[in-house]
Design a protein around this motif. Structure first.
Motif, mmCIF file in Angstrom:
data_model
loop_
_atom_site.group_PDB
_atom_site.id
_atom_site.type_symbol
_atom_site.label_atom_id
_atom_site.label_comp_id
_atom_site.label_asym_id
_atom_site.label_seq_id
_atom_site.Cartn_x
_atom_site.Cartn_y
_atom_site.Cartn_z
ATOM 1 N N VAL A 220 36.256 13.331 29.304
ATOM 2 C CA VAL A 220 35.537 12.063 29.206
ATOM 3 C C VAL A 220 34.075 12.367 28.917
ATOM 4 O O VAL A 220 33.438 13.139 29.634
ATOM 5 C CB VAL A 220 35.638 11.248 30.517
ATOM 6 C CG1 VAL A 220 34.868 9.942 30.398
ATOM 7 C CG2 VAL A 220 37.086 10.974 30.878
ATOM 8 N N ALA A 221 33.543 11.745 27.867
ATOM 9 C CA ALA A 221 32.125 11.871 27.530
ATOM 10 C C ALA A 221 31.503 10.486 27.557
ATOM 11 O O ALA A 221 32.114 9.515 27.109
ATOM 12 C CB ALA A 221 31.949 12.492 26.148
ATOM 13 N N GLU A 222 30.298 10.407 28.111
ATOM 14 C CA GLU A 222 29.541 9.151 28.085
ATOM 15 C C GLU A 222 28.277 9.449 27.285
ATOM 16 O O GLU A 222 27.458 10.267 27.690
ATOM 17 C CB GLU A 222 29.212 8.691 29.501
ATOM 18 C CG GLU A 222 28.893 7.196 29.594
ATOM 19 C CD GLU A 222 27.591 6.829 28.928
ATOM 20 O OE1 GLU A 222 27.616 5.955 28.036
ATOM 21 O OE2 GLU A 222 26.554 7.421 29.277
ATOM 22 N N THR A 223 28.141 8.791 26.132
ATOM 23 C CA THR A 223 27.097 9.172 25.187
ATOM 24 C C THR A 223 25.702 8.712 25.587
ATOM 25 O O THR A 223 24.718 9.290 25.146
ATOM 26 C CB THR A 223 27.422 8.648 23.777
ATOM 27 O OG1 THR A 223 27.487 7.215 23.813
ATOM 28 C CG2 THR A 223 28.744 9.211 23.286
ATOM 29 N N THR A 224 25.576 7.679 26.418
ATOM 30 C CA THR A 224 24.256 7.201 26.838
ATOM 31 C C THR A 224 23.621 8.154 27.847
ATOM 32 O O THR A 224 22.454 8.513 27.729
ATOM 33 C CB THR A 224 24.363 5.787 27.443
ATOM 34 O OG1 THR A 224 24.985 4.930 26.491
ATOM 35 C CG2 THR A 224 23.000 5.236 27.796
ATOM 36 N N THR A 225 24.395 8.568 28.836
ATOM 37 C CA THR A 225 23.876 9.490 29.860
ATOM 38 C C THR A 225 23.963 10.940 29.419
ATOM 39 O O THR A 225 23.310 11.802 30.001
ATOM 40 C CB THR A 225 24.660 9.341 31.178
ATOM 41 O OG1 THR A 225 26.041 9.664 30.946
ATOM 42 C CG2 THR A 225 24.532 7.943 31.740
ATOM 43 N N GLY A 226 24.799 11.239 28.425
ATOM 44 C CA GLY A 226 24.972 12.611 27.961
ATOM 45 C C GLY A 226 25.814 13.449 28.901
ATOM 46 O O GLY A 226 25.687 14.665 28.921
ATOM 47 N N LYS A 227 26.689 12.796 29.673
ATOM 48 C CA LYS A 227 27.516 13.529 30.631
ATOM 49 C C LYS A 227 28.932 13.701 30.109
ATOM 50 O O LYS A 227 29.457 12.854 29.389
ATOM 51 C CB LYS A 227 27.538 12.816 31.979
ATOM 52 C CG LYS A 227 26.179 12.864 32.659
ATOM 53 C CD LYS A 227 26.219 12.249 34.024
ATOM 54 C CE LYS A 227 24.840 12.324 34.677
ATOM 55 N NZ LYS A 227 24.835 11.657 35.975
#
Length: 159
Positions: free
Chosen positions: A119-126
């Motif tokens: 799982v990648a979250e592009t806003t937080t960069g996590k």
């Protein structure tokens, strides 16, 4: 002279056959994906090793509306869902209220009969790595385990 012509025809045929084989094998191949997205939901599937005798199918569902990652497996014996495990992605990824989020997720095989969810979250960069399996206490059901959560890029200055 006649032998030279035969050799040229033979070499030409071998070269033509090799080129045709390379063109055939290098053709586009279908990509088999096990995920889909619709509006505020993303779904992935992958094998889950719930017992040593065999794997079963796992289903991951990311619900943007509730900020939850849900996971379940299918009981092969009766063809029913075993119940849902969940992870609160808002807390997991440190997403602020009303912050726009953009999750990507897909599965990959990490062992015979066991998939991992990326799982990648592009806003937080996590970027997180998860798997499903039976609870460690031996009870029935399913649990989601986080294996890692890292930054794939640094946040912009001032955040």
């Amino acid at each position: 002279m006649q032998d030279l012509a035969r050799i040229l025809w033979l070499v030409g045929g071998v070269v033509l056959g090799t080129v045709a084989t390379l063109v055939y094998l290098a053709g586009s191949k279908p990509v088999l994906a096990s995920n889909d997205r619709f509006e505020d939901f993303v779904m992935c599937t992958g094998p889950v090793g719930v017992n040593p005798k065999g794997q079963t199918d796992g289903v991951w569902l990311l619900d943007y509306r509730s900020g939850k990652l849900l996971g379940t497996v299918i009981d092969r014996g009766i063809g029913k869902i075993v119940g849902w495990a969940e992870v609160d992605l808002v807390n997991e990824f440190g997403v602020q209220p009303k912050q726009p989020v953009h999750f990507l997720m897909t599965t990959g095989n990490i062992a015979q009969g066991q998939a991992a969810l990326y799982v990648a979250e592009t806003t937080t960069g996590k970027f997180g790595v998860y798997s499903m399996g039976p609870p460690p206490n031996g009870k029935s059901g399913i649990v989601i385990r986080r294996h890692d959560l890292v930054l794939f890029r640094q946040p912009p200055p001032g955040e």
